[in-house]
Design an enzyme around this catalytic site. Sequence first.
Site, PDB file in Angstrom:
ATOM      1  CB  CYS A 168      -0.952  -0.003   1.193  1.00  0.00           C
ATOM      2  SG  CYS A 168      -0.145  -0.168   2.803  1.00  0.00           S
ATOM      3  CG  HIS A 464      -4.054   0.271   4.846  1.00  0.00           C
ATOM      4  ND1 HIS A 464      -3.458  -0.494   3.870  1.00  0.00           N
ATOM      5  CD2 HIS A 464      -5.147   0.849   4.269  1.00  0.00           C
ATOM      6  CE1 HIS A 464      -4.163  -0.394   2.747  1.00  0.00           C
ATOM      7  NE2 HIS A 464      -5.189   0.406   2.973  1.00  0.00           N
TER       8      HIS A 464
END
Length: 510
Positions: A168, A464
């Site tokens: 990510c 994240h």
Amino acid sequence: MNLDGCAHLRSFKTRKGTEPFRIVHSYFIIAASQEARKRKANSCYCHMCKQHRPRLHACLHCVFFGCHGARHIHEHARVKQHNLAVDLSYGAVMCFSCGDYVYDRELETIARDQRRKAAKNGQVKELCCPWDPTSAEIELLQRNPKRRKITESSTIGLRGLINLGNTCFMNCIVQALTHTPLLRDYFLADRHNCQMEDNANMCLVCELSRLFQEFYSGVRVPHIPFRLLHLVWTHARHLAGYEQQDAHEFFIAALDVIHRHCKGQNSESETNPHHCNCIIDQIFTGGLQSDVTCQHCRCVSTTIDPFWDISLDLGSDDARNNNNDTVNRGTSSGKLNGCDNHPESTTLTDCLKRFTRAEHLGSSAKIKCNACQINRESTKQLTMKKLPLVACFHLKRFEHSTRYHKKISTYVSFPQYLDMTSFMSSRRNDNGYINGTIAEINSDNNRYALFAVVNHLGTIESGHYTCYIRQHKDQWFKCDDALISKATLQQVLDSEGYLLFYHKQFLEYE
């Protein structure tokens, strides 16, 4: 985006082929021979006003040159129903029926082959992005701020990226880069001239060029960036592996690799010997001025260093020290799962003020004064000597030491539009900042517009990355790996913010 032009251009090529474009590009854009340059100098004037104006266009249907500024080429297109013309400054094809420039893969291949042939024969020096961002290309952008026509239902440029295992950090940076206006224009014009032709599969810039074509092809299914990941691991080995990496570190590493792969095709800048004229330096490089002032004789020593981004502390030293003490004592106050959730907040402007304020170096860090020739106590101040076209602000949310690792979740308020005039070197004196001139204060050249925000969610141990990007002036989208969803401007401005991307406001697009 259709890679084969618009319907009007396809119809023209069916009837007349590509020879008209080939002739115009060869004789009036490349103009490789001395004879061609003389013909260009004698012929390139507006056939209506008889003046050698900038942004001259050549009609593809007949022998006619018309200027864009006075709209004489528009008048010719209306009267003669000749809806296609070539901009002689850039080689772009204008369709007056569509009301915009159109990209055609076949014509771009012809233009690229002509440039390469001329360069191979030593008749032209540069093939790749020869423009200076302070000259004609930026004038084009300033005069045509609505060069992109996107409706509310448009999905051009919106495409998710598959997470290949803790990637990510890479996906969010790719989203920010693919929505950087000048970088997008550069790659969609196929201006990259690979310096690794014998091993082009190892060129990160070639892969980025393919990635831009994928993003703006109109395909909506998520893209799998496995080739990009392989090249990142190859050229930046410290990022190899499936562990979670830092998005800021990846951003700098990506710029560095692109810069190295482009560097061979550009000479060093005459105005700044610290960097070349590759596309990365043209867009992202600014100049940071450091002024060290002797407290005895007031002598100032100045150095200017290039930068790609600006890393900013989030609070005062006292507040930070208090937070550190709290963590070191092992109490739970203000700390949850590795995150500092302290209530204080700050603004991006406050961070920039701290970054550019004069700092007393103290008696333990004396510096040799050029005038006194002995070590003296000094002050140091950082200011912006040259602003980049795209400014990236890195908010330092992660702290690492031998005793602790933590994430700082202080809320930082950042604006949609940012004026950097107050932080320019020209406004500095011995007492700090001074008032600039009216022209300087009103200069659009110092104003920026937000177009991408990278956020980190979670803790330093388990987090994240997501990204907000602006696809249209008032349309924002959240990119969460393969998922693209509509967002509001308020959601963007309320987000935590880790990397903030601004482009100069005269690059504003509709």
